[in-house]
Design a protein around this motif. Structure first.
Motif, PDB file in Angstrom:
ATOM      1  N   SER A  66       1.895  -2.064  -8.484  1.00 53.94           N
ATOM      2  CA  SER A  66       1.145  -2.787  -7.457  1.00 53.94           C
ATOM      3  C   SER A  66       1.562  -2.355  -6.058  1.00 53.94           C
ATOM      4  O   SER A  66       0.712  -2.206  -5.164  1.00 53.94           O
ATOM      5  CB  SER A  66       1.341  -4.297  -7.621  1.00 53.94           C
ATOM      6  N   LEU A  67       2.867  -2.141  -5.860  1.00 55.01           N
ATOM      7  CA  LEU A  67       3.352  -1.656  -4.565  1.00 55.01           C
ATOM      8  C   LEU A  67       2.745  -0.290  -4.235  1.00 55.01           C
ATOM      9  O   LEU A  67       2.369  -0.022  -3.087  1.00 55.01           O
ATOM     10  CB  LEU A  67       4.876  -1.556  -4.566  1.00 55.01           C
ATOM     11  N   LEU A  68       2.650   0.561  -5.244  1.00 53.09           N
ATOM     12  CA  LEU A  68       2.071   1.890  -5.036  1.00 53.09           C
ATOM     13  C   LEU A  68       0.593   1.770  -4.662  1.00 53.09           C
ATOM     14  O   LEU A  68       0.105   2.478  -3.763  1.00 53.09           O
ATOM     15  CB  LEU A  68       2.246   2.733  -6.304  1.00 53.09           C
ATOM     16  N   LEU A  69      -0.123   0.871  -5.327  1.00 56.76           N
ATOM     17  CA  LEU A  69      -1.533   0.643  -4.992  1.00 56.76           C
ATOM     18  C   LEU A  69      -1.676   0.113  -3.565  1.00 56.76           C
ATOM     19  O   LEU A  69      -2.578   0.524  -2.826  1.00 56.76           O
ATOM     20  CB  LEU A  69      -2.153  -0.344  -5.982  1.00 56.76           C
ATOM     21  N   LEU A  70      -0.783  -0.796  -3.178  1.00 53.55           N
ATOM     22  CA  LEU A  70      -0.803  -1.318  -1.812  1.00 53.55           C
ATOM     23  C   LEU A  70      -0.548  -0.209  -0.792  1.00 53.55           C
ATOM     24  O   LEU A  70      -1.204  -0.149   0.257  1.00 53.55           O
ATOM     25  CB  LEU A  70       0.262  -2.417  -1.655  1.00 53.55           C
ATOM     26  N   PHE A  71       0.396   0.658  -1.098  1.00 53.91           N
ATOM     27  CA  PHE A  71       0.726   1.777  -0.210  1.00 53.91           C
ATOM     28  C   PHE A  71      -0.495   2.687  -0.017  1.00 53.91           C
ATOM     29  O   PHE A  71      -0.859   3.029   1.119  1.00 53.91           O
ATOM     30  CB  PHE A  71       1.896   2.569  -0.804  1.00 53.91           C
ATOM     31  N   PHE A  72      -1.127   3.080  -1.119  1.00 54.37           N
ATOM     32  CA  PHE A  72      -2.276   3.982  -1.021  1.00 54.37           C
ATOM     33  C   PHE A  72      -3.444   3.309  -0.303  1.00 54.37           C
ATOM     34  O   PHE A  72      -4.183   3.964   0.444  1.00 54.37           O
ATOM     35  CB  PHE A  72      -2.712   4.446  -2.413  1.00 54.37           C
ATOM     36  N   THR A  73      -3.616   2.013  -0.522  1.00 51.87           N
ATOM     37  CA  THR A  73      -4.703   1.295   0.146  1.00 51.87           C
ATOM     38  C   THR A  73      -4.458   1.200   1.647  1.00 51.87           C
ATOM     39  O   THR A  73      -5.370   1.405   2.456  1.00 51.87           O
ATOM     40  CB  THR A  73      -4.857  -0.124  -0.451  1.00 51.87           C
ATOM     41  N   PHE A  74      -3.227   0.899   2.023  1.00 55.41           N
ATOM     42  CA  PHE A  74      -2.893   0.750   3.441  1.00 55.41           C
ATOM     43  C   PHE A  74      -3.169   2.037   4.218  1.00 55.41           C
ATOM     44  O   PHE A  74      -3.675   1.998   5.345  1.00 55.41           O
ATOM     45  CB  PHE A  74      -1.421   0.360   3.587  1.00 55.41           C
ATOM     46  N   TYR A  75      -2.848   3.179   3.635  1.00 54.76           N
ATOM     47  CA  TYR A  75      -2.991   4.455   4.340  1.00 54.76           C
ATOM     48  C   TYR A  75      -4.323   5.157   4.071  1.00 54.76           C
ATOM     49  O   TYR A  75      -4.537   6.276   4.534  1.00 54.76           O
ATOM     50  CB  TYR A  75      -1.835   5.391   3.971  1.00 54.76           C
ATOM     51  N   ALA A  76      -5.213   4.507   3.350  1.00 53.55           N
ATOM     52  CA  ALA A  76      -6.513   5.114   3.049  1.00 53.55           C
ATOM     53  C   ALA A  76      -7.424   5.071   4.273  1.00 53.55           C
ATOM     54  O   ALA A  76      -7.515   4.060   4.960  1.00 53.55           O
ATOM     55  CB  ALA A  76      -7.176   4.390   1.884  1.00 53.55           C
ATOM     56  N   ASN A  77      -8.078   6.181   4.543  1.00 50.34           N
ATOM     57  CA  ASN A  77      -9.135   6.227   5.561  1.00 50.34           C
ATOM     58  C   ASN A  77     -10.023   7.426   5.272  1.00 50.34           C
ATOM     59  O   ASN A  77      -9.668   8.302   4.470  1.00 50.34           O
ATOM     60  CB  ASN A  77      -8.557   6.292   6.977  1.00 50.34           C
ATOM     61  N   SER A  78     -11.175   7.460   5.915  1.00 48.20           N
ATOM     62  CA  SER A  78     -12.170   8.495   5.610  1.00 48.20           C
ATOM     63  C   SER A  78     -11.765   9.880   6.091  1.00 48.20           C
ATOM     64  O   SER A  78     -12.469  10.858   5.813  1.00 48.20           O
ATOM     65  CB  SER A  78     -13.522   8.114   6.228  1.00 48.20           C
ATOM     66  N   ASN A  79     -10.643   9.995   6.802  1.00 47.21           N
ATOM     67  CA  ASN A  79     -10.190  11.307   7.267  1.00 47.21           C
ATOM     68  C   ASN A  79      -9.181  11.962   6.320  1.00 47.21           C
ATOM     69  O   ASN A  79      -8.721  13.074   6.578  1.00 47.21           O
ATOM     70  CB  ASN A  79      -9.554  11.182   8.656  1.00 47.21           C
ATOM     71  N   ARG A  80      -8.810  11.264   5.258  1.00 45.99           N
ATOM     72  CA  ARG A  80      -7.865  11.837   4.294  1.00 45.99           C
ATOM     73  C   ARG A  80      -8.513  13.005   3.554  1.00 45.99           C
ATOM     74  O   ARG A  80      -9.726  13.015   3.313  1.00 45.99           O
ATOM     75  CB  ARG A  80      -7.426  10.776   3.277  1.00 45.99           C
TER      76      ARG A  80
END
Length: 271
Positions: A233-247
């Motif tokens: 869950s922490l890993l999912l939170l991490f990826f969600t927090f840093y997700a944006n359309s410029n990745r």
């Protein structure tokens, strides 16, 4: 370095990585539900995913003749053909009811790509439905197939696992929709298009917390498995927090899709 990138791109674009993610989730189901390792189910899921995903990704491009037959694409075709025959081989080793469910998942895949009727869009272009179709298909392959072929009674615990797996895949798909926001057509009405990126992230955070809290409802609560689910869950939170359309494409197609491997490795070593 260039050779490594070429190999990595082939690994991702040939759907090998997503197929291994499906394989990992099937193994997680075996582990979580104490089902003995079932090779036909595991490899049918693996090879079938390669065939299904490559069909989805390249069928429409091939029909409008936007694909150039490069050496890499010829290798992808060869891998897909091999995977098709391998999936057929393992399909005939499954029980009849399992085969029916496999055919149903295949039907969803075909309808996702091809229109059901002339002059009608395929289901991929039905507004707002894509994320649910993918999640349902993944639940079918990674939970229902192992359970049915293992001749396990469909209890509340199984239904619970299906719902939890649906949540997990749904959260991953939200990440893909955030990253693909700049490419998705407006009529698709994806969740980030309708709610905006920040509201989608908040919804995702809440779903991740809910996914974790569901562990408390599992019969014979296991503290070690709860800790493992907490780390996932922490890993999912991490990826969600840093997700944006410029990745770049590697953010989701490599790193986000690696979460099932991380989950499986933790279960194998500590579960």
């Amino acid at each position: 370095m260039r050779i490594f990138k070429t190999i990595l791109d082939f690994y991702i674009e040939s759907s090998l990585h997503v197929a291994l993610a499906v394989y990992a989730l099937i193994r997680i189901t075996f582990f979580k539900l104490n089902i003995p390792y079932d090779e036909p189910v595991a490899y049918f899921g693996f090879y079938g995913t390669i065939v299904g995903y490559n069909f989805i990704k390249y069928d429409e491009l091939a029909r409008v003749k936007k694909i150039v037959l490069t050496l890499k694409f010829k290798y992808i075709i060869a891998l897909s053909v091999f995977s098709f025959f391998a999936s057929i081989f393992y399909f005939f080793q499954l029980f009849f009811l399992t085969q029916l469910i496999g055919v149903l998942v295949l039907l969803i895949t075909v309808l996702y790509t091809l229109p059901l009727f002339p002059k009608m869009d395929n289901m991929r272009n039905w507004s707002g439905i894509k994320i649910y179709l993918v999640a349902i298909a993944w639940v079918g392959v990674t939970v229902v197939l192992p359970v049915v072929n293992g001749e396990i009674d469909f209890t509340f615990q199984i239904a619970f696992k299906c719902f939890q797996r649906f949540l997990f895949v749904f959260i991953l798909m939200l990440l893909f929709e955030i990253i693909d926001l700049q490419f998705d057509a407006v009529p698709l009405k994806t969740i980030p298009q309708r709610m905006g990126v920040q509201k989608t992230k908040i919804s995702s955070y809440l779903l991740i917390v809910f996914f974790l809290l569901l562990e408390f409802l599992i019969p014979n609560f296991n503290s070690i498995q709860f800790v493992i689910s907490f780390l996932v869950s922490l890993l999912l939170l991490f990826f969600t927090f840093y997700a944006n359309s410029n990745r770049d494409k590697y953010y989701t197609s490599l790193w986000v899709e690696s979460v099932p491997f991380f989950w499986l490795v933790l279960l194998l070593f500590f579960g």
